[in-house]
Design a protein around this motif. Sequence first.
Motif, mmCIF file in Angstrom:
data_model
loop_
_atom_site.group_PDB
_atom_site.id
_atom_site.type_symbol
_atom_site.label_atom_id
_atom_site.label_comp_id
_atom_site.label_asym_id
_atom_site.label_seq_id
_atom_site.Cartn_x
_atom_site.Cartn_y
_atom_site.Cartn_z
ATOM 1 N N GLY A 56 0.809 -1.220 0.000
ATOM 2 C CA GLY A 56 0.000 0.000 0.000
ATOM 3 C C GLY A 56 0.837 1.262 0.000
ATOM 4 N N TYR A 57 1.857 1.286 0.826
ATOM 5 C CA TYR A 57 2.720 2.476 0.910
ATOM 6 C C TYR A 57 4.058 2.244 0.221
ATOM 7 N N ASP A 58 4.521 1.009 0.214
ATOM 8 C CA ASP A 58 5.653 0.590 -0.607
ATOM 9 C C ASP A 58 6.894 1.432 -0.391
ATOM 10 N N MET A 59 7.523 1.226 0.754
ATOM 11 C CA MET A 59 8.720 1.994 1.073
ATOM 12 C C MET A 59 9.856 1.684 0.101
ATOM 13 N N ALA A 60 9.742 0.586 -0.630
ATOM 14 C CA ALA A 60 10.787 0.230 -1.591
ATOM 15 C C ALA A 60 10.953 1.287 -2.669
ATOM 16 N N ARG A 61 9.924 2.120 -2.862
ATOM 17 C CA ARG A 61 10.050 3.197 -3.856
ATOM 18 C C ARG A 61 11.208 4.126 -3.539
ATOM 19 N N PHE A 62 11.548 4.227 -2.248
ATOM 20 C CA PHE A 62 12.596 5.165 -1.837
ATOM 21 C C PHE A 62 13.903 4.452 -1.528
ATOM 22 N N GLY A 63 14.029 3.247 -2.009
ATOM 23 C CA GLY A 63 15.305 2.547 -1.871
ATOM 24 C C GLY A 63 15.366 1.597 -0.706
ATOM 25 N N ALA A 64 14.347 1.637 0.190
ATOM 26 C CA ALA A 64 14.329 0.685 1.290
ATOM 27 C C ALA A 64 13.785 -0.625 0.743
ATOM 28 N N GLU A 65 14.538 -1.181 -0.161
ATOM 29 C CA GLU A 65 14.036 -2.260 -0.987
ATOM 30 C C GLU A 65 13.813 -3.527 -0.186
ATOM 31 N N ARG A 66 14.770 -3.839 0.649
ATOM 32 C CA ARG A 66 14.731 -5.147 1.290
ATOM 33 C C ARG A 66 14.875 -4.959 2.792
ATOM 34 N N PRO A 67 13.828 -5.267 3.547
ATOM 35 C CA PRO A 67 14.002 -5.247 5.005
ATOM 36 C C PRO A 67 15.053 -6.273 5.380
ATOM 37 N N SER A 68 16.096 -5.825 5.988
ATOM 38 C CA SER A 68 17.208 -6.707 6.277
ATOM 39 C C SER A 68 17.087 -7.202 7.701
ATOM 40 N N PHE A 69 16.795 -8.462 7.873
ATOM 41 C CA PHE A 69 16.623 -8.979 9.225
ATOM 42 C C PHE A 69 17.954 -9.363 9.855
ATOM 43 N N SER A 70 19.015 -9.201 9.122
ATOM 44 C CA SER A 70 20.336 -9.364 9.713
ATOM 45 C C SER A 70 20.947 -7.985 9.888
ATOM 46 N N PRO A 71 21.413 -7.649 11.071
ATOM 47 C CA PRO A 71 21.999 -6.313 11.251
ATOM 48 C C PRO A 71 23.258 -6.100 10.398
ATOM 49 N N ARG A 72 23.906 -7.168 9.966
ATOM 50 C CA ARG A 72 25.154 -7.016 9.204
ATOM 51 C C ARG A 72 24.909 -6.379 7.850
ATOM 52 N N GLN A 73 23.726 -6.570 7.306
ATOM 53 C CA GLN A 73 23.463 -6.069 5.957
ATOM 54 C C GLN A 73 22.540 -4.867 5.962
ATOM 55 N N ALA A 74 22.275 -4.308 7.133
ATOM 56 C CA ALA A 74 21.318 -3.212 7.207
ATOM 57 C C ALA A 74 22.034 -1.876 7.301
ATOM 58 N N ASP A 75 21.368 -0.845 6.817
ATOM 59 C CA ASP A 75 21.912 0.506 6.909
ATOM 60 C C ASP A 75 21.147 1.355 7.906
ATOM 61 N N VAL A 76 19.834 1.173 7.947
ATOM 62 C CA VAL A 76 18.989 2.016 8.792
ATOM 63 C C VAL A 76 18.279 1.139 9.808
ATOM 64 N N LEU A 77 18.482 1.435 11.076
ATOM 65 C CA LEU A 77 17.750 0.736 12.121
ATOM 66 C C LEU A 77 16.465 1.507 12.375
ATOM 67 N N ILE A 78 15.322 0.897 12.056
ATOM 68 C CA ILE A 78 14.041 1.542 12.352
ATOM 69 C C ILE A 78 13.557 0.982 13.672
ATOM 70 N N GLU A 79 13.715 1.745 14.722
ATOM 71 C CA GLU A 79 13.338 1.266 16.050
ATOM 72 C C GLU A 79 11.899 1.679 16.285
#
Lengths: 170, 186
Positions: A51-74
Motif C-alpha cells: 500500500g505504501y511501498d517503502m521500496a520506492r525510496f530505496g528501502a528495498e529489502r528489510p534486512s533482518f540481519s543487522p550485518r546487511q542493514a543501513d537504517v535501524l528503524i526502532e
Amino acid sequence: MGEDIQAYNGGGWIATKLEWLINWGRKRSPWPLPYGTACCGIEMMCALASGYDMARFGAERPSFSPRQADVLIEAGTITLKMVPILKRIYEQMAAPKWVIAMGACACSGGVFRTYSTLQGIDRVIPVDVYIPGCPPRPEALLQALGMLIKKIEKSHPILHKRYSDFLVGY
Amino acid sequence: MEDLRERVEKCLGPKGLVVAMTECRGDLSVEVPKARLLDVMHLLKDTPDLEFDFLSDVFGVDNLAFYEKQKPKKKPEGEETEVKKEKGPPPPRFEVIYLLLSLKRTERLQVKVRVAEDDMEVDSVTSIWKAATWPEREAFDMFGLRFKGHPNLKRLLMWDEFPAYPLRKDYPLEGRGEERHLVYGE
C-alpha cells in the motif's frame, strides 16, 4: 543524473565528486532493519507493504540481519531488559549506519514513565530522525526516510570521517 | 443443585478450612488458611460437586495502603492526642489470589490466602495445575512471594539481577535507577 555529474559524449567516462558519488549510492539503498517491539511495528509493516511501498525510496529489502542493514528503524517501546539487545544489534550493524526512532515510546518513553521502560532510545544509541506519534502513520515513516535521505545527501563521508571512527575497535 | 456458596461451605467448612467467605456481584471469594492451601486446592479440584479443574490466574496483592490507613496516625502537631484503638492485630500485608474455573459447570471461584511480610512463603500449586508456573513466577517477580515447591522460581519479566520487587506499593513508579548499569555501563 543530477547537476553534479557530467557525462561526456561517447567517452565512456564521467566526471563528478567522489563524496557525491558515495552519497548517491548510499541514499538510494537505505536498507532498513525492522526492529518492531510494539504497535509502531504494525505501522512499519504497513509502510513496507504494497500500500505504501517503502521500496520506492530505496528501502528495498528489510534486512533482518543487522550485518546487511543501513537504517535501524526502532519502532516501539524498549524495556530496560531489551536495552543490551538493542545496543548489541546496533553495534553489529556495519558502518555507515543510521537510526530512525519511530513513535513516542522510542523517542521519549511515551506514556510509560515507569521503572521498566527506557525513556527514549537516544539514551543508549545515537538517533538521526525522530518520528512523533502514537503510533505514527506510515506516511510519517516515509517522510522520515525522506529526511534521512536528505541527511545522507548532505554528509561528507571523506571530509568528515565520522563513520571511520566507529570502525576502530570493531 | 445447591448454591455454589453452600457447596463450598459444605466441602471446606467441616475441616475448618474457611477463614472468611464473601460475595461480590455474583463472584464468590473464599479465604483459606495459608498452611492448608494445598489441601484446599485438592479438595476443590477433586470433590465431585465442585470440580474446579482449571486455574485461570494467580496473582499477588499488596495491601500496604490499606494497612497504613488502619494504623493509628501519628500525632499531628495540635491537641488531637486521641489515638484510635485497634480492634485486633493489623491484617497481613500481602494476599495471593487464585482464580479457579470449573469447565464442566462453568462456575468461578476466588481463593484467597493472606501472607505476612515476615513469612513470604506460600505452597506452590504447580503440582495440581501446571498452569500455575508462569503466574507464580510473575508474582514472585513483582512481589517477592516465594512459592515452595515451584520447579523454576526465577524472575519472569524483570532481568535476573533486578534488586527490587516493583509492584510493591512502597516501590516508586519510576524506579530507583536500577537500570543504570544496563544503560550506561559496559
